[in-house]
Design a protein around this motif. Structure first.
Motif, PDB file in Angstrom:
ATOM      1  N   PHE B  81       0.823  -1.215   0.000  1.00  0.00           N
ATOM      2  CA  PHE B  81       0.000   0.000   0.000  1.00  0.00           C
ATOM      3  C   PHE B  81       0.858   1.266   0.000  1.00  0.00           C
ATOM      4  O   PHE B  81       0.638   2.184  -0.797  1.00  0.00           O
ATOM      5  CB  PHE B  81      -0.938  -0.007   1.209  1.00  0.00           C
ATOM      6  CG  PHE B  81      -1.680   1.273   1.395  1.00  0.00           C
ATOM      7  CD1 PHE B  81      -2.581   1.705   0.429  1.00  0.00           C
ATOM      8  CD2 PHE B  81      -1.471   2.080   2.502  1.00  0.00           C
ATOM      9  CE1 PHE B  81      -3.262   2.892   0.579  1.00  0.00           C
ATOM     10  CE2 PHE B  81      -2.148   3.274   2.659  1.00  0.00           C
ATOM     11  CZ  PHE B  81      -3.050   3.682   1.697  1.00  0.00           C
ATOM     12  N   VAL B  82       1.855   1.300   0.867  1.00  0.00           N
ATOM     13  CA  VAL B  82       2.660   2.519   0.973  1.00  0.00           C
ATOM     14  C   VAL B  82       3.460   2.759  -0.306  1.00  0.00           C
ATOM     15  O   VAL B  82       3.504   3.869  -0.832  1.00  0.00           O
ATOM     16  CB  VAL B  82       3.610   2.452   2.190  1.00  0.00           C
ATOM     17  CG1 VAL B  82       4.612   3.589   2.160  1.00  0.00           C
ATOM     18  CG2 VAL B  82       2.813   2.499   3.472  1.00  0.00           C
ATOM     19  N   ARG B  84       2.908   1.565  -3.354  1.00  0.00           N
ATOM     20  CA  ARG B  84       2.113   1.804  -4.557  1.00  0.00           C
ATOM     21  C   ARG B  84       1.302   3.071  -4.436  1.00  0.00           C
ATOM     22  O   ARG B  84       0.852   3.618  -5.437  1.00  0.00           O
ATOM     23  CB  ARG B  84       1.172   0.633  -4.820  1.00  0.00           C
ATOM     24  CG  ARG B  84       1.857  -0.573  -5.408  1.00  0.00           C
ATOM     25  CD  ARG B  84       0.869  -1.691  -5.565  1.00  0.00           C
ATOM     26  NE  ARG B  84       0.131  -1.597  -6.802  1.00  0.00           N
ATOM     27  CZ  ARG B  84      -1.189  -1.724  -6.889  1.00  0.00           C
ATOM     28  NH1 ARG B  84      -1.891  -1.931  -5.812  1.00  0.00           N
ATOM     29  NH2 ARG B  84      -1.790  -1.644  -8.048  1.00  0.00           N
ATOM     30  N   GLY B  85       1.085   3.514  -3.201  1.00  0.00           N
ATOM     31  CA  GLY B  85       0.187   4.643  -2.998  1.00  0.00           C
ATOM     32  C   GLY B  85       0.854   6.004  -3.044  1.00  0.00           C
ATOM     33  O   GLY B  85       0.188   7.017  -2.960  1.00  0.00           O
ATOM     34  N   SER B  86       2.188   6.038  -3.166  1.00  0.00           N
ATOM     35  CA  SER B  86       2.851   7.338  -3.146  1.00  0.00           C
ATOM     36  C   SER B  86       3.732   7.483  -4.383  1.00  0.00           C
ATOM     37  O   SER B  86       4.208   6.502  -4.921  1.00  0.00           O
ATOM     38  CB  SER B  86       3.692   7.465  -1.879  1.00  0.00           C
ATOM     39  OG  SER B  86       4.638   6.434  -1.834  1.00  0.00           O
ATOM     40  N   PRO B  87       3.938   8.718  -4.823  1.00  0.00           N
ATOM     41  CA  PRO B  87       4.746   8.926  -6.024  1.00  0.00           C
ATOM     42  C   PRO B  87       6.206   8.535  -5.794  1.00  0.00           C
ATOM     43  O   PRO B  87       6.756   8.782  -4.721  1.00  0.00           O
ATOM     44  CB  PRO B  87       4.650  10.431  -6.264  1.00  0.00           C
ATOM     45  CG  PRO B  87       3.495  10.892  -5.465  1.00  0.00           C
ATOM     46  CD  PRO B  87       3.376   9.967  -4.315  1.00  0.00           C
ATOM     47  N   ILE B  90       8.558  11.198  -4.428  1.00  0.00           N
ATOM     48  CA  ILE B  90       8.629  11.438  -2.988  1.00  0.00           C
ATOM     49  C   ILE B  90       9.402  10.318  -2.302  1.00  0.00           C
ATOM     50  O   ILE B  90      10.157  10.558  -1.359  1.00  0.00           O
ATOM     51  CB  ILE B  90       7.207  11.599  -2.427  1.00  0.00           C
ATOM     52  CG1 ILE B  90       6.642  12.931  -2.907  1.00  0.00           C
ATOM     53  CG2 ILE B  90       7.184  11.527  -0.909  1.00  0.00           C
ATOM     54  CD1 ILE B  90       5.239  13.199  -2.504  1.00  0.00           C
ATOM     55  N   TYR B 137       4.904  -3.268  -6.711  1.00  0.00           N
ATOM     56  CA  TYR B 137       4.012  -3.356  -7.872  1.00  0.00           C
ATOM     57  C   TYR B 137       3.898  -4.785  -8.372  1.00  0.00           C
ATOM     58  O   TYR B 137       2.804  -5.278  -8.651  1.00  0.00           O
ATOM     59  CB  TYR B 137       4.519  -2.453  -8.998  1.00  0.00           C
ATOM     60  CG  TYR B 137       4.253  -1.006  -8.755  1.00  0.00           C
ATOM     61  CD1 TYR B 137       3.017  -0.459  -9.075  1.00  0.00           C
ATOM     62  CD2 TYR B 137       5.204  -0.178  -8.193  1.00  0.00           C
ATOM     63  CE1 TYR B 137       2.753   0.869  -8.843  1.00  0.00           C
ATOM     64  CE2 TYR B 137       4.955   1.150  -7.943  1.00  0.00           C
ATOM     65  CZ  TYR B 137       3.725   1.667  -8.279  1.00  0.00           C
ATOM     66  OH  TYR B 137       3.457   2.979  -8.039  1.00  0.00           O
ATOM     67  N   ILE B 273      -0.343  -1.618 -14.024  1.00  0.00           N
ATOM     68  CA  ILE B 273       0.306  -1.284 -12.789  1.00  0.00           C
ATOM     69  C   ILE B 273       0.217   0.195 -12.532  1.00  0.00           C
ATOM     70  O   ILE B 273      -0.010   0.974 -13.451  1.00  0.00           O
ATOM     71  CB  ILE B 273       1.794  -1.671 -12.830  1.00  0.00           C
ATOM     72  CG1 ILE B 273       2.349  -1.316 -14.148  1.00  0.00           C
ATOM     73  CG2 ILE B 273       2.004  -3.083 -12.447  1.00  0.00           C
ATOM     74  CD1 ILE B 273       2.244  -2.269 -15.208  1.00  0.00           C
ATOM     75  N   ILE B 274       0.441   0.511 -11.328  1.00  0.00           N
ATOM     76  CA  ILE B 274       0.326   1.899 -10.927  1.00  0.00           C
ATOM     77  C   ILE B 274       1.704   2.379 -10.554  1.00  0.00           C
ATOM     78  O   ILE B 274       2.427   1.682  -9.876  1.00  0.00           O
ATOM     79  CB  ILE B 274      -0.575   1.988  -9.695  1.00  0.00           C
ATOM     80  CG1 ILE B 274      -1.901   1.311  -9.981  1.00  0.00           C
ATOM     81  CG2 ILE B 274      -0.771   3.414  -9.284  1.00  0.00           C
ATOM     82  CD1 ILE B 274      -2.693   1.097  -8.756  1.00  0.00           C
ATOM     83  N   ARG B 275       2.065   3.530 -11.014  1.00  0.00           N
ATOM     84  CA  ARG B 275       3.305   4.080 -10.494  1.00  0.00           C
ATOM     85  C   ARG B 275       3.046   5.497 -10.028  1.00  0.00           C
ATOM     86  O   ARG B 275       2.475   6.278 -10.721  1.00  0.00           O
ATOM     87  CB  ARG B 275       4.410   4.068 -11.548  1.00  0.00           C
ATOM     88  CG  ARG B 275       5.587   4.802 -11.028  1.00  0.00           C
ATOM     89  CD  ARG B 275       6.951   4.240 -11.375  1.00  0.00           C
ATOM     90  NE  ARG B 275       6.996   2.951 -11.971  1.00  0.00           N
ATOM     91  CZ  ARG B 275       7.590   1.914 -11.410  1.00  0.00           C
ATOM     92  NH1 ARG B 275       8.086   2.015 -10.223  1.00  0.00           N
ATOM     93  NH2 ARG B 275       7.639   0.768 -12.047  1.00  0.00           N
TER      94      ARG B 275
END
Lengths: 242, 275, 293
Positions: B81-82, B84-87, B90, B137, B273-275
């Motif tokens: 979660f952490v 994948r959830g942040s850019p 950062i 991811y 996927i999310i980045r």
């Protein structure tokens, strides 16, 4: 369709004419991250030495001026594509830059660049940090030291504090207040180095008319001593003046 | 200076070999293509190593996330979660700041001094961040694949008396890989794209050794013309993407070799996927 | 903001913190959160529209159009978004002004490109040199939205193209058998059914979009990362509120913001997915039917 376009053109022309009668609007581009030359103050406005110089120059040249901020990296391409008309961002006059843009006469005398380190015996041929794509970065690379490049001037100083780099190489006037406020933690090391031909306004090469106006304004500020007064106000009494 | 000479001088500049000073005047197209290509070595280094190490951590995290034991599942869920959830932007910054806090003189462990200064260098620090990031991811992709394994396959395995490790090794593992591979290909492509952020925002460039984007930025700054170097980077990356897709499709073919041709899952480029 | 804040260097403790956190620069920082949310709100539908156009083009029977659609998706996706952002905005800006120049000043004789310089007639500047700062900002924001839409439109085109191919062939054939025209099949059968297949891909895209917003400052929009960096950097006495390097705290704040935002998005998208799966002939739809029965 043709009518519509014509109408737009008319509005455009009348808009320009309106601006003409009020004096020309000139957009000044700056970085906003290089105190005391230019920075964003706590009210969120552009402030600093260049803000005051710029406003005074515009008043003397009877121009209406507007301030814009732009990333340092793309500050010259954006001037050339016309997003603003003047660069006023502590930009040193160098041969390379002079080939692609024009400079006004300098409004800040050739500035010394200096090394700042944690100890007086720091090895200036060791790892030296500088802001990426500044004349200082080029100088460090050629000096034989190991160059460590950061995106902002702030980070390049932070690198010395945390030991990443032995010393930072930057404009002496930028470093001076930082050294003064560090309670003896940071100090100047080695001799200052003269780089560049002073700080000038950057203009497009085709804008000769604007350049002449601004040159005259700078000259008048130099002649009546108001420029020196501003330099002293922002950089302290020990800075080189005209 | 001939173009061949330039290639000899600068082809390995990004890893510190060849001419030390970067070109400063009379920039040629040849110099830009050579140096930016040289920088690509770093992009490939980060991409390949992060992907290789990340694969194993991702499988472990995916298994932990599928576990029934909360002690295993909860940390895995938070990890994913952490990250994948942040850019990534950062994450690079926070990692750099944290690594800087390590004592510079080294840590004394049982009389042996462990050096710490290398951790803030891009080759180690940025690789570590990319490794964790891609693991998160890929773990999500593998987790999804584990959950999509046909129920019938697992029941059949149990009917044959396969349990525990045997069941995992023979049934779950190959099926998971096969199902996850198309998405995993996309993740690999995104990871390679993400390597351009290393010197741009995260870590300082050391001795002017940087990645493709770093040199493109250098030329854009020196020639004051962004319209040449950035499209060169773009072209390099399109070629890299094609190469990567090809390599992954070979593996995909291998994973699907037992299936009749109409059931083979083809790799389709999709941003799974999310980045 | 408050009367007590008139001389920041004389105050301490909580008052100082209150004054500091409500300084004009901080208000700009808070406002930039709105900017980012607004950009997302505008870009998402714009990218979807671009993607829809791209996917439709790629499916076209007219070969050049189909190639164009496919090339758009392949090229834009092959390039790291950051590289694209670094030169595309300037190119776009110049392109717009060049077109306006052709229309507004047909009699202009000087070349538009003089070396590296790009010079159109003053009437062709967008926005005009004389217009107020707010228009310049709006234009910059518009360019950023458009650039984001182009990049993410390419991804959306890919997702939608896949979703269109995933609609069962038999559905389309049945519609044709009822005598529907190509356009009718597309509008009445294909488009309504494709969304459920497109949703997983589109929700991932939304998440990517959220996390691409720190790149906004490359496009000249002052976003939350720009302000966090600007506010966090160490401040000398030239500023009203001098402080050491606090970037770590600002970035931790941003981390929390992004984590919350993605979490909320995940919950909303999961609900939407359940809604769309209702009554569909997919595994998820089947599962819902079983639970209900």
């Amino acid at each position: 369709m043709k009518k519509l376009l014509l109408a737009t053109a008319l509005i455009a022309v009348s808009g320009a004419a309106l601006a003409e009668s009020h004096g020309q609007t000139v957009r000044l581009g700056t970085e906003g991250a290089y105190p005391p030359f230019n920075f964003i103050n706590d009210a969120g406005e552009i402030a600093g030495f260049e803000r005051e110089v710029g406003d005074e120059l515009c008043a003397r040249a009877e121009l209406t001026c507007e301030w814009v901020t732009n990333e340092w990296d793309s500050i010259i391409p954006n001037l050339q594509s016309g997003n603003y008309d003047v660069i006023i961002a502590g930009m040193s006059i160098t041969k390379e830059r002079d080939e692609v843009i024009d400079f006004s006469q300098n409004y800040f005398p050739p500035a010394a660049s200096a090394y700042v380190a944690l100890t007086a015996d720091a090895d200036l041929k060791g790892t030296v940090s500088a802001q990426v794509s500044t004349i200082q970065a080029g100088y460090v690379a050629e000096s034989g030291a190991t160059l460590l490049e950061f995106a902002t001037p702030d980070e390049s100083v932070a690198a010395v504090r945390n030991g990443e780099a032995v010393a930072v190489f930057a404009d002496k006037d930028f470093l001076a207040p930082i050294v003064a406020e560090s309670n003896g933690e940071l100090m100047f090391v080695g001799e200052p180095v003269q780089l560049g031909g002073g700080v000038g306004l950057g203009l497009r090469e085709s804008d000769t008319e604007l350049k002449d106006k601004l040159n005259a304004a700078i000259q008048s500020m130099k002649d009546d001593g108001s420029l020196n007064a501003l330099i002293e106000k922002h950089f302290g009494p020990e800075t080189a003046k005209f | 200076m001939s173009c061949w000479q330039t290639v000899q001088d600068y082809a390995f500049r990004s890893i510190g070999l060849g001419e030390n000073l970067l070109p400063r005047t009379d920039f040629t197209l040849c110099q830009q293509i050579t140096l930016i290509g040289s920088g690509l070595i770093w992009n490939i280094y980060f991409g390949v190593l992060a992907l290789a190490f990340g694969f194993f951590l991702a499988v472990a995290v995916a298994l932990a996330k599928s576990s029934r034991r909360a002690l295993l599942r909860k940390p895995a869920e938070w990890f994913v979660f952490v990250l994948r959830g942040s850019p990534l932007f950062i994450q690079f910054f926070l990692a750099y700041e944290t690594l800087q806090l390590l004592p510079k003189a080294g840590i004394n462990l049982l009389g042996i001094t462990v050096e710490t200064s290398w951790t803030t260098r891009a080759w180690a620090g940025a690789l570590f961040v990319l490794f964790l990031n891609t693991s998160a991811y890929a773990a999500e992709i593998f987790h999804g694949a584990l959950r999509s394994i046909p129920k019938g396959d697992l029941e059949a395995a149990e009917a044959y008396g396969l349990t525990g490790w045997q069941k995992f090794r023979r049934i779950q593992w190959p099926t998971m890989l096969r199902l996850a591979w198309p998405s995993y290909t996309n993740e690999a492509i995104f990871l390679f794209h993400a390597t351009t952020l290393v010197f741009f925002s995260g870590f300082p460039a050391f001795r002017q050794m940087g990645d493709a984007l770093y040199y493109a930025n250098y030329f854009a700054d020196k020639t004051f013309n962004p319209f040449v170097p950035y499209p060169i980077v773009a072209a390099y990356f399109i070629a890299l993407t094609l190469l990567l897709t090809f390599a992954f499709s070979l593996v995909n073919k291998h994973l699907n070799r037992h299936l009749p041709s109409n059931q083979k899952s083809r790799i389709r480029l999709r941003p799974q996927i999310i980045r | 903001m408050f009367a007590a804040c008139a001389d920041p260097k004389a105050i301490e403790g909580l008052t100082w913190a209150a004054c500091y956190l409500t300084s004009g620069k901080h208000l700009d920082f808070y406002w930039s959160f709105v900017t980012v949310l607004m950009l997302l709100a505008i870009t998402a539908p714009a990218a979807l529209a671009m993607g829809f156009a791209g996917a439709t083009a790629a499916r076209s029977r007219f070969l050049p159009l189909s190639l164009l659609g496919k090339a758009y998706a392949a090229i834009v996706r092959g390039v790291p978004d950051i590289v694209f952002f670094l030169f595309f905005v300037i190119a776009l800006d110049q392109g717009i002004e060049w077109m306006k120049h052709q229309i507004v000043c047909p009699d202009w004789t000087e070349p538009v490109r003089q070396g590296l310089e790009f010079r159109v007639c003053p009437q062709a500047k967008v926005p005009l040199g004389s217009s107020s700062a707010i228009w310049h900002q709006a234009y910059g924001f518009g360019l950023a939205v458009f650039t984001f839409a182009i990049v993410f439109g390419a991804f959306a085109a890919n997702v939608l193209y896949g979703a269109m191919s995933a609609v069962p062939r038999s559905q389309l054939e049945t519609a044709e058998a009822y005598g529907m025209s190509q356009g009718q099949v597309f509008r009445r059968i294909l488009v309504p059914q494709m969304w459920v297949y497109a949703l997983p891909g589109l929700s991932n895209l939304w998440m990517i979009l959220i996390k691409a917003t720190p790149l906004l400052f490359l496009l000249g929009v002052k976003d939350i990362v720009y302000w966090a960096r600007e506010l966090g950097g160490s401040k000398t006495q030239a500023y009203e509120y001098p402080h050491p390097d606090w970037r770590l705290w600002y970035f931790l704040g941003l981390l929390v913001f992004y984590l919350l935002f993605t979490k909320v998005s995940e919950i909303v998208l999961a609900r939407l997915s359940a809604r769309l799966s209702h009554g569909q002939a997919t595994a998820a739809g089947e599962a819902m039917r079983k639970v209900a029965a």
